[in-house]
Design a protein around this motif. Structure first.
Motif, PDB file in Angstrom:
ATOM      1  N   LYS A   2       0.834  -1.194   0.000  1.00 28.81           N
ATOM      2  CA  LYS A   2       0.000   0.000   0.000  1.00 28.81           C
ATOM      3  C   LYS A   2       0.872   1.249   0.000  1.00 28.81           C
ATOM      4  N   LYS A   3       0.520   2.197  -0.842  1.00 26.55           N
ATOM      5  CA  LYS A   3       1.288   3.432  -0.919  1.00 26.55           C
ATOM      6  C   LYS A   3       0.306   4.595  -1.074  1.00 26.55           C
ATOM      7  N   GLN A   4       0.629   5.719  -0.459  1.00 23.95           N
ATOM      8  CA  GLN A   4      -0.257   6.860  -0.635  1.00 23.95           C
ATOM      9  C   GLN A   4      -0.025   7.498  -1.997  1.00 23.95           C
ATOM     10  N   ALA A  23      -6.717  17.014 -11.619  1.00 24.87           N
ATOM     11  CA  ALA A  23      -5.809  16.398 -12.582  1.00 24.87           C
ATOM     12  C   ALA A  23      -4.700  15.700 -11.806  1.00 24.87           C
ATOM     13  N   ILE A  24      -4.435  14.451 -12.139  1.00 27.41           N
ATOM     14  CA  ILE A  24      -3.387  13.673 -11.470  1.00 27.41           C
ATOM     15  C   ILE A  24      -2.326  13.316 -12.502  1.00 27.41           C
ATOM     16  N   PHE A  25      -1.058  13.532 -12.136  1.00 30.15           N
ATOM     17  CA  PHE A  25       0.038  13.378 -13.098  1.00 30.15           C
ATOM     18  C   PHE A  25       0.991  12.280 -12.638  1.00 30.15           C
ATOM     19  N   ALA A  26       1.207  11.317 -13.512  1.00 30.47           N
ATOM     20  CA  ALA A  26       2.122  10.219 -13.202  1.00 30.47           C
ATOM     21  C   ALA A  26       3.519  10.570 -13.700  1.00 30.47           C
ATOM     22  N   PRO A  27       4.548  10.086 -12.992  1.00 32.13           N
ATOM     23  CA  PRO A  27       5.912  10.384 -13.421  1.00 32.13           C
ATOM     24  C   PRO A  27       6.337   9.575 -14.646  1.00 32.13           C
ATOM     25  N   ALA A  30       4.472   3.519 -16.549  1.00 29.44           N
ATOM     26  CA  ALA A  30       4.115   2.399 -15.673  1.00 29.44           C
ATOM     27  C   ALA A  30       3.195   2.878 -14.547  1.00 29.44           C
ATOM     28  N   THR A  31       3.529   4.031 -13.961  1.00 27.68           N
ATOM     29  CA  THR A  31       2.686   4.562 -12.887  1.00 27.68           C
ATOM     30  C   THR A  31       1.339   4.992 -13.444  1.00 27.68           C
ATOM     31  N   LEU A  38      -6.968   2.486 -10.694  1.00 28.74           N
ATOM     32  CA  LEU A  38      -7.452   2.916  -9.378  1.00 28.74           C
ATOM     33  C   LEU A  38      -8.940   3.196  -9.391  1.00 28.74           C
ATOM     34  N   GLU A  39      -9.569   2.869  -8.283  1.00 32.01           N
ATOM     35  CA  GLU A  39     -10.937   3.334  -8.099  1.00 32.01           C
ATOM     36  C   GLU A  39     -10.867   4.428  -7.056  1.00 32.01           C
ATOM     37  N   ILE A  40     -11.307   5.612  -7.451  1.00 30.51           N
ATOM     38  CA  ILE A  40     -11.191   6.738  -6.531  1.00 30.51           C
ATOM     39  C   ILE A  40     -12.577   7.094  -6.013  1.00 30.51           C
ATOM     40  N   GLU A  41     -12.683   7.147  -4.691  1.00 24.33           N
ATOM     41  CA  GLU A  41     -13.960   7.505  -4.072  1.00 24.33           C
ATOM     42  C   GLU A  41     -14.046   9.013  -3.913  1.00 24.33           C
ATOM     43  N   ILE A  42     -15.147   9.582  -4.326  1.00 25.62           N
ATOM     44  CA  ILE A  42     -15.319  11.019  -4.103  1.00 25.62           C
ATOM     45  C   ILE A  42     -16.594  11.248  -3.298  1.00 25.62           C
TER      46      ILE A  42
END
Lengths: 42, 454
Positions: A2-4, A23-27, A30-31, A38-42
């Motif tokens: 698990k990672k935040q 907006a979410i940005f991956a480095p 692969a990320t 991911l399932e993101i709960e809002i």
């Protein structure tokens, strides 16, 4: 394992009227592929 | 191939113009494009104009240009600003007076026609419902309480002003990116149906419109690594005739222009990257490529565009009651528990005295005022300090003021021990926002452009 999310990616949100976008940005690719699963709960 | 260098001005009314000096002195820019109007800024300007009919524009205009113009003239830079707000003509009068005092013979263009509050009946008669574009609610529910209604105009009238020789273009409400697109279209000779180039221009404008938010400010990545934000450089774009662009900043400034700082800004406030709707083009960011080509230099190319929409967005603001609020602080131990008891006492007294609140907000600063329901409760027991903020929204100003009077007695008759009492702030008026759409032809027929020399 698990990672935040904050340790994997960076993000910015903005709003128009009562609507906000996040907006979410991956480095790297692969990320990004992990984020797509991911399932993101809002 | 011909290119143009444009600089970001302010990102909002209240932003600093100091970083613009480096862009002019060392950034070799030909235009400074400055955004002074957030969604609700017009409400502040409306209050100013009600007090004094010669106001209603953003009052940073005159001091900012007085400070920057000597430098800008020396370097041959022109300005495009939406600082005209609700009263671009008054903004021009104020500016011309200063230009004459400074002996500067410059031409100032204004764009009029975005203010549609007097034309809402005409728009409705022509078939525009003016319903809230997100909720579909009838505008009749707020019509009597509207303070302003302004359409977002595109870059065309700004280009007209530049074409008429304006050294400074003052507008009211236009899309932020249009401030940047206008000099690109004018100088690089882009056509109004060259959708891909227009889309590139809009993307560049969008990247620059929030000043340092593209150059290291508000950066959600490794923010600790951003150097010297105290001397941050605002972003600069060099744009070529074919639409390709390089985003950078002036040498010797702080902050950073990188792939990461730019992609954060790229999607900021963008709800659909494939259709970023503007009056000038429906821009598609999904075909875009961004690449770091040097320190603080990112190449941006490949946006594509589709024909501009048939409607323009109007944002209106309406009076939406009054907020009364009080803040009171408590220290460790049991800081949160003390603040919670204080809140219980006040809400009980509000109920017993029949305080008519349409909405009550109770939050604990230091615990959940930013996180809201997502605050992690494992931190609750051992906080160093907590401030209770209690706020009521009431339709009546006097009703909202009643809250403040309930709080000071807690200093002697509440839980131990208070610190930082801010209980007696005056109620302030709240503003609702009303986004809607109208046919562009009806709005555009009333646009007027005029240029006057000092």
């Amino acid at each position: 394992m698990k990672k935040q999310l904050v340790h994997l990616a960076h993000a910015r949100s903005g709003d128009k009227g009562d609507k906000a976008n996040i907006a979410i940005f991956a480095p790297d690719r692969a990320t990004y592929d992990i984020l797509l699963r991911l399932e993101i709960e809002i | 191939m011909k290119s143009l260098r444009i600089a970001a001005g302010l990102g909002f009314y209240g932003d600093s113009w100091q970083p613009i000096k480096a862009s002019i002195e060392r950034g070799n820019v030909q235009y400074i494009c400055s955004d002074h109007l957030a969604e609700l800024t017009l409400a502040i300007l409306q209050k100013n104009r009600q007090r004094d009919p010669t106001l209603g524009y953003t009052q940073d205009l005159v001091p900012m240009l007085s400070d920057l113009l000597p430098l800008a003239i020396r370097h041959g830079a022109r300005f495009v600003l939406n600082a005209g707000g609700l009263n671009p003509l008054a903004a021009r009068e104020a500016l011309l007076a200063v230009l004459r005092k400074l002996g500067l013979k410059l031409k100032v263009g204004v764009v009029l026609g975005d203010a549609v509050i007097e034309r809402l009946d005409d728009l409705q008669a022509a078939g525009a419902s003016l319903a809230h574009m997100d909720t579909g609610v009838d505008i009749a529910t707020v019509r009597e309480r509207l303070l302003f209604a302004n359409a977002y105009l595109g870059a065309r009238p700004l280009v007209e002003a530049l074409d008429a020789g304006a050294d400074i273009v003052l507008t009211g409400r236009v899309t932020d990116a249009a401030l940047f697109l206008a000099p690109l279209v004018y100088e690089l000779g882009w056509r109004w149906d060259d959708w891909d180039r227009l889309a590139q221009g809009i993307v560049v404008g969008h990247l620059l419109e929030c000043s340092a938010q593209a150059s290291g400010g508000n950066f959600g990545g490794d923010w600790r690594s951003i150097p010297d934000l105290a001397h941050v450089g605002y972003p600069i774009a060099e744009v070529w005739e074919n639409g390709d662009a390089v985003i950078s900043k002036a040498p010797g400034t702080g902050g950073r222009v990188s792939f990461d700082t730019l992609r954060e800004q790229l999607l900021y406030e963008v709800h659909d990257p494939a259709h970023y709707l503007t009056p000038d083009v429906d821009a598609d960011m999904t075909t875009l490529h961004m690449e770091e080509i040097g320190p603080d230099q990112v190449r941006v190319a490949g946006a594509s565009g589709h024909p501009a929409p048939a409607t323009l967005k109007i944002v209106a603001g309406y009076e939406d009651g009054f907020v009364g609020q009080a803040v009171i602080g408590y220290a460790w131990p049991d800081a949160l528990a003390k603040a919670q008891l204080a809140s219980q006492i006040i809400t009980q007294q509000m109920a017993e005295r029949g305080l008519k609140a349409e909405e009550t907000v109770i939050e604990y600063q230091g615990y959940n005022s930013i996180h809201g329901p997502l605050a992690d409760p494992t931190h609750a027991a051992d906080l160093n300090e907590v401030y209770l903020r209690i706020a009521v929204r009431c339709s009546d100003r006097k009703e909202a003021a009643k809250l403040g009077r309930l709080v000071p007695p807690l200093g002697l008759s509440g839980p131990p021990f208070i610190g930082g009492l801010g209980g007696m702030t005056e109620p302030r008026g709240l503003l609702g926002i009303w986004p809607t759409l109208a046919p562009r032809t009806m709005i555009e027929e009333s646009i007027r452009v005029s240029v006057e020399e000092a």
